[in-house]
Design a protein around this motif. Structure first.
Motif, mmCIF file in Angstrom:
data_model
loop_
_atom_site.group_PDB
_atom_site.id
_atom_site.type_symbol
_atom_site.label_atom_id
_atom_site.label_comp_id
_atom_site.label_asym_id
_atom_site.label_seq_id
_atom_site.Cartn_x
_atom_site.Cartn_y
_atom_site.Cartn_z
ATOM 1 N N VAL A 341 0.847 -1.184 0.000
ATOM 2 C CA VAL A 341 0.000 0.000 0.000
ATOM 3 C C VAL A 341 0.884 1.235 0.000
ATOM 4 C CG1 VAL A 341 -0.178 0.017 2.522
ATOM 5 C CG2 VAL A 341 -1.897 1.226 1.152
ATOM 6 N N LYS A 343 0.428 5.447 0.592
ATOM 7 C CA LYS A 343 -0.564 6.381 1.130
ATOM 8 C C LYS A 343 -0.173 7.823 0.844
ATOM 9 C CE LYS A 343 -2.075 3.398 4.940
ATOM 10 N NZ LYS A 343 -2.270 3.293 6.401
ATOM 11 N N ASN A 344 -1.221 8.671 0.784
ATOM 12 C CA ASN A 344 -1.079 10.132 0.720
ATOM 13 C C ASN A 344 -0.188 10.580 -0.436
ATOM 14 O OD1 ASN A 344 -2.703 10.334 2.989
ATOM 15 N ND2 ASN A 344 -0.950 10.267 4.379
ATOM 16 N N ASN A 362 -4.534 7.096 -2.164
ATOM 17 C CA ASN A 362 -3.969 5.886 -1.565
ATOM 18 C C ASN A 362 -4.107 4.747 -2.576
ATOM 19 O OD1 ASN A 362 -3.522 7.312 0.769
ATOM 20 N ND2 ASN A 362 -5.320 6.533 1.825
ATOM 21 N N ARG A 364 -3.586 0.575 -3.225
ATOM 22 C CA ARG A 364 -3.443 -0.688 -2.487
ATOM 23 C C ARG A 364 -3.583 -1.855 -3.459
ATOM 24 N NH1 ARG A 364 -4.205 -1.784 2.857
ATOM 25 N NH2 ARG A 364 -5.050 0.314 3.165
ATOM 26 N N TYR A 375 -7.700 2.346 -5.878
ATOM 27 C CA TYR A 375 -7.323 3.741 -5.665
ATOM 28 C C TYR A 375 -8.429 4.417 -4.847
ATOM 29 C CZ TYR A 375 -4.258 2.974 -9.732
ATOM 30 O OH TYR A 375 -3.327 2.508 -10.610
ATOM 31 N N SER A 376 -8.063 5.034 -3.725
ATOM 32 C CA SER A 376 -9.020 5.878 -2.993
ATOM 33 C C SER A 376 -8.531 7.313 -3.105
ATOM 34 C CB SER A 376 -9.119 5.458 -1.527
ATOM 35 O OG SER A 376 -7.879 5.597 -0.872
ATOM 36 N N CYS A 377 -9.412 8.189 -3.628
ATOM 37 C CA CYS A 377 -9.042 9.568 -3.941
ATOM 38 C C CYS A 377 -9.812 10.522 -3.028
ATOM 39 C CB CYS A 377 -9.362 9.893 -5.397
ATOM 40 S SG CYS A 377 -8.631 8.742 -6.585
#
Length: 960
Positions: A341, A343-344, A362, A364, A375-377
């Motif tokens: 993962v 992050k940021n 992020n 993962r 992808y988390s945006c």
């Protein structure tokens, strides 16, 4: 003989056959198997080798010759049966017999073949029998497997199982079904299945059960979900029914299975709720989730993607791989593989409308269907803007530290508001407490363009700006045109906020767009206003401190000057005590005022006989010809301060001579000599004027309130000293002029008293100045003294009357007056009132004027004092030397001792016989008899001491 070759059944094609021994018929059989079928043929020549093949391979059938090298076929059959009871074994014998056949059957052989000369016929028979044996074995194995499976299912403790007869009646029940009802199950065997106690009494449930069973009875699979009676409560059961048939496809039974799915139903309900929750969450959360394969192709797009990107899910897919949305080289694939993962990751993306957004991403590794990267945006555009705005706000706060005025801060707020709030229309109003209005101290060009120049606003709470300030309330409008107090309906401003700056004013910020203020912008506007308010408070505090410092410095300077003046006053007081003449007093005051550069110049003057000009009597300091150059006319307007004071008998102060330089000619002469401030004070004591004291300083505003007060007291002290000197010279003078005046003034005390009592009232001396007023001793002639005392109480100006001596024909009264008596007034000018005699027809006033005093001055005082005055006589006389003795005695007596002496004298205490006792006199003085006698003895001792020490000549012995 010809033999037909039977078509081998398909079962041999996938079978493995073990042929044992090498006889002719077994060899022909093995060849036929290979030629006619696709079966696998294994060969062995001995029993031991055959058993090894059986252990090593899955064999479907064994064909063996009876005669073997290491035994018989019977031995082989027995050995096989020790391993398995179901494997088909065919035994052939060329020299067989019925006994051998019987032994083979007893050993468990599947089939016995008598081998004769027709080998081909034997082979065909063996092939056919082998095929049938394998078929039968497989069917038996299938039945056994099904039986085991049914047995396992029937005894499954998670599934209730019922076996029904072909007519739907109950035959068997497993333990699981038995345990879910509290009845004797054996008692209901043989009843129709849908009537049994496992089902609720609900007609629909029993109908569903009957329908399931009838579907199975018709040869089909039946299925339904029904409610089942439970020990504790009703349960949800998934019911299924399967028909069971024999080889002829005839129905022999129905197997019904019931699975309690209440927990599954609850789980499915929870799952649906969870799915709904996740669906609603994903649709409404501001973060966007994307899943792609290794090539960046989307496998999942969160439904809420439009919150950030403005595109819907299909439009995002149409953009191509995720690099088109988030940019290339977003992350290091090797780093992700190592950590799993990342992050940021900060990146910039452009939405459908062309606006840039700052994102935190992020990434993962996942394995969700075909997706491998999640992808988390998160959109942090506002946060970045807020961080940048806060950084600017910090710079603004630092800049405020250097601002010295409220207007500088207002200008700084307007200049920085555009970068902090991203708004171009701003203004700052500052409150003017004297005018009670809000003054626009600074505004942006954007405010001017959208709203026009901000006007001055009266602080009455009627418009939005004033209301925010008066009520100390922040106002924020998505559209200010919806506000009730909008003063300018033509304004182009829409989204607008008004924030009070404490007691200092109001900050106004706006935009031409509706809804310009989101939560972040409002928070930043509040922070900017709070910072500005703190800066304004600081400037106000510092301004107050500077003002206090200035006041403190001014007070210190004033105290320093006051100390110097007090020192001067002490010196002057000491000098006045020693001064013998008015000239000495004048010069002493001027010299000490200008000593040590206390003041630049000082002089004393008096008005001439004509009353037109102030003439200098004494001066000291840097005159530089000022007195010679100036004419000090007595006037109240535009003249030198000494002349104005002489005219008005009031203090004249000029704090800055340079002011109105051309309005008064004297100012130019004063400035030429560095006289920058002036104070002129009348020398007056008890309404008696002895001239004017004028002091000049070389700095503006040199005469503060404290200095002025001290100098005024000094002037009064000086005037008092001059009056005392005049009185002393009058007493010591041996040459004097007696002036007698005929007075007609009904307001005069003695005149009014004589007319009221129709008698003669005489004053021959005896004035007492006390802290409470003036007391005068008068003689009454030709009238009862008590009647005159009663009449005196009704005369204006009389505070109290006390009879000191006398009776029906006259006596002595002590009269307390509310105003100064004329004798005391004339004494301040050096004149001594010898006698005042008042009758019902008029008053005669006799005054002795020493040669050092101008008679005209005394005459002017008398004329000013009384309404109708006529000079009756004027005589020059020489006083006896005893007058000096009298003055010497008076100098030795205190005021209290003199009061006691005069009261005792006029009361007749010293007459013989005494007209008043000591107790009576003490009572009139409000003292004890002991105190009275003590004062009398003290006065007598001082009188005798003066007589003996100063007037008794020393005896001279006779000559020899």
């Amino acid at each position: 003989m010809t033999h037909s070759t039977p078509e081998p059944a398909a079962v041999l094609d996938d079978a493995t056959v073990l042929v044992v021994d090498a006889a002719d018929w077994t060899t022909t059989l093995a060849a036929a198997l290979r030629d006619r079928t696709t079966a696998t043929v294994e060969r062995a020549t001995t029993r031991t080798a055959a058993l090894d093949v059986l252990d090593a391979s899955d064999v479907d059938a064994v064909v063996a010759e009876h005669a073997l090298d290491d035994g018989t076929g019977i031995d082989l059959v027995r050995a096989v049966r020790d391993r398995t009871a179901t494997l088909p074994v065919l035994l052939g014998a060329a020299d067989g017999s019925e006994a051998l056949a019987s032994d083979a059957t007893a050993a468990g052989v599947t089939g016995y073949v008598a081998v004769d000369a027709d080998v081909d016929a034997v082979v065909d028979d063996v092939l056919d029998r082998t095929d049938r044996a394998i078929r039968a074995a497989r069917r038996a194995r299938t039945r056994r497997e099904r039986a085991r499976q049914f047995d396992a299912i029937f005894h499954d403790d998670r599934t209730a199982t019922w076996v029904l007869a072909p007519d739907g009646r109950l035959e068997r029940v497993n333990e699981t079904a038995r345990d879910v009802v509290d009845v004797d199950v054996d008692a209901v065997v043989g009843e129709p299945f849908w009537t049994l106690p496992w089902w609720t009494d609900d007609a629909d449930d029993r109908s569903d059960v009957q329908r399931v069973v009838e579907t199975a009875l018709d040869g089909s699979f039946g299925h339904a979900v029904v409610l089942r009676e439970g020990v504790d409560d009703d349960r949800v059961v998934e019911l299924s029914a399967r028909p069971v048939t024999d080889e002829r496809d005839r129905l022999v039974s129905v197997v019904v299975e019931g699975v309690d799915i209440a927990d599954r139903v609850e789980l499915e309900r929870d799952l649906r709720r969870s799915e709904e929750l996740h669906r609603v969450t994903l649709n409404n959360m501001t973060d966007t989730v994307l899943i792609t394969d290794e090539d960046g192709e989307y496998t999942y797009v969160c439904p809420n993607a439009h919150f950030i990107f403005g595109y819907d899910a299909d439009e995002i897919r149409d953009l191509g791989p995720i690099d088109a949305l988030l940019g290339e080289d977003l992350f290091d694939r090797e780093a992700l593989a190592e950590d799993g993962v990342l992050k940021n990751i900060e990146t910039t993306a452009t939405d459908k409308a062309g606006r840039e957004h700052t994102l935190l991403v992020n990434v993962r590794e996942v394995s969700i269907q075909d997706g491998r990267l999640l992808y988390s945006c998160r959109d942090i555009t506002k946060r970045k803007q807020r961080e940048e705005a806060l950084a600017t706000l910090q710079e603004t706060a630092r800049d405020f530290l250097y601002a010295g005025t409220h207007r500088e801060i207002a200008r700084q707020v307007v200049d920085d508001a555009a970068s902090v709030l991203d708004l171009d229309a701003t203004a700052v109003y500052l409150f003017d407490d004297e005018e009670n209005h809000l003054q626009p101290a600074a505004h942006s060009q954007g405010m001017r363009d959208a709203h026009g120049p901000p006007p001055t606003v009266h602080a009455d709470g009627r418009d939005l700006t004033s209301y925010s300030f008066v009520e100390d309330e922040s106002l924020c409008f998505a559209d200010v045109h919806d506000a009730d107090r909008l003063a300018n309906p033509a304004t182009d401003l829409r989204g607008t906020t008004y924030i009070p700056l404490g007691s200092h004013g109001v900050f106004v910020a706006g935009s031409t767009e509706v809804g310009a203020f989101d939560d972040v912008t409002r928070e930043l506007a509040d922070l900017l206003a709070a910072t500005a308010e703190a800066a304004l408070d600081r400037v106000s505090r510092e301004s107050r401190l500077r003002e206090q410092d200035r006041e403190l410095q001014a007070r210190n300077d004033e105290l320093t000057a006051l100390n110097r003046i007090n020192e001067t006053i002490r010196e002057i007081d000491q000098a006045l005590v020693r001064a013998e003449t008015r000239e000495e007093i004048d010069h002493t005051v001027c010299d000490l005022l200008t000593a040590d550069d206390r003041f630049r110049f000082a002089w004393v003057g008096s008005v001439d006989a004509a009353g037109e000009v102030v003439e200098p009597r004494a001066w000291a300091g840097a005159d530089q010809g000022y007195l010679d150059a100036m004419s000090f006319d007595v006037d109240a307007v535009d003249v030198e301060p000494a002349g104005r004071t002489a005219a008005t008998q009031a203090v004249t102060e000029v704090s800055n001579v340079a002011t109105d330089l051309r309005a008064a000619p004297w100012r130019k002469d004063a400035l030429a000599r560095d006289f920058l401030s002036v104070l002129s004070i009348p020398l007056a004591y008890d309404d008696v004027t002895h001239g004017v004291l004028t002091v000049y300083a070389e700095t503006p505003d040199a005469f503060g309130d404290t200095v002025r007060t001290v100098l005024e007291e000094l002037a009064e002290t000086t005037a008092s000293a001059i009056s005392a000197g005049e009185r002393k010279r009058a007493l010591l003078s041996t040459s004097m002029t007696r002036v007698t005046f005929a007075v007609e003034d009904r307001s005069f005390l003695l005149d009014a008293l004589a007319r009221a009592a129709d008698c003669t009232i005489a004053y021959e001396g005896g004035v007492q100045q006390t802290a409470t007023g003036t007391q005068v001793f008068v003689t009454v002639e030709d009238a009862p003294v008590d009647a005159v005392a009663d009449a005196a109480r009704d005369v204006v100006g009389v505070e109290d009357v006390r009879r000191m001596a006398g009776g029906d024909t006259g006596g002595v009264l002590r009269v307390a007056l509310s105003k100064p008596f004329v004798a005391a007034e004339l004494a301040d000018y050096g004149a001594v009132v010898r006698r005042i005699e008042a009758t019902a027809t008029g008053t005669t006033l006799s005054v002795d004027v020493p040669e050092s005093v101008d008679v005209r001055r005394v005459t002017r005082v008398v004329e000013e004092r009384f309404d109708d005055v006529e000079l009756a006589s004027k005589q020059t006389r020489t006083q006896a030397s005893e007058q000096g003795f009298y003055a010497t005695v008076l100098d030795r007596l205190t005021d209290r001792q003199l009061e006691v002496l005069e009261t005792a004298y006029y009361s007749g205490f010293f007459e013989s016989p005494r007209q008043a006792t000591g107790d009576a006199v003490a009572d009139s003085l409000d003292i004890s008899p002991q105190a009275f006698y003590q004062h009398v003895r003290t006065v007598q001792r001082k009188l005798f001491a003066a007589l003996v020490d100063d007037h008794v000549p020393v005896s001279t012995p006779p000559s020899a």
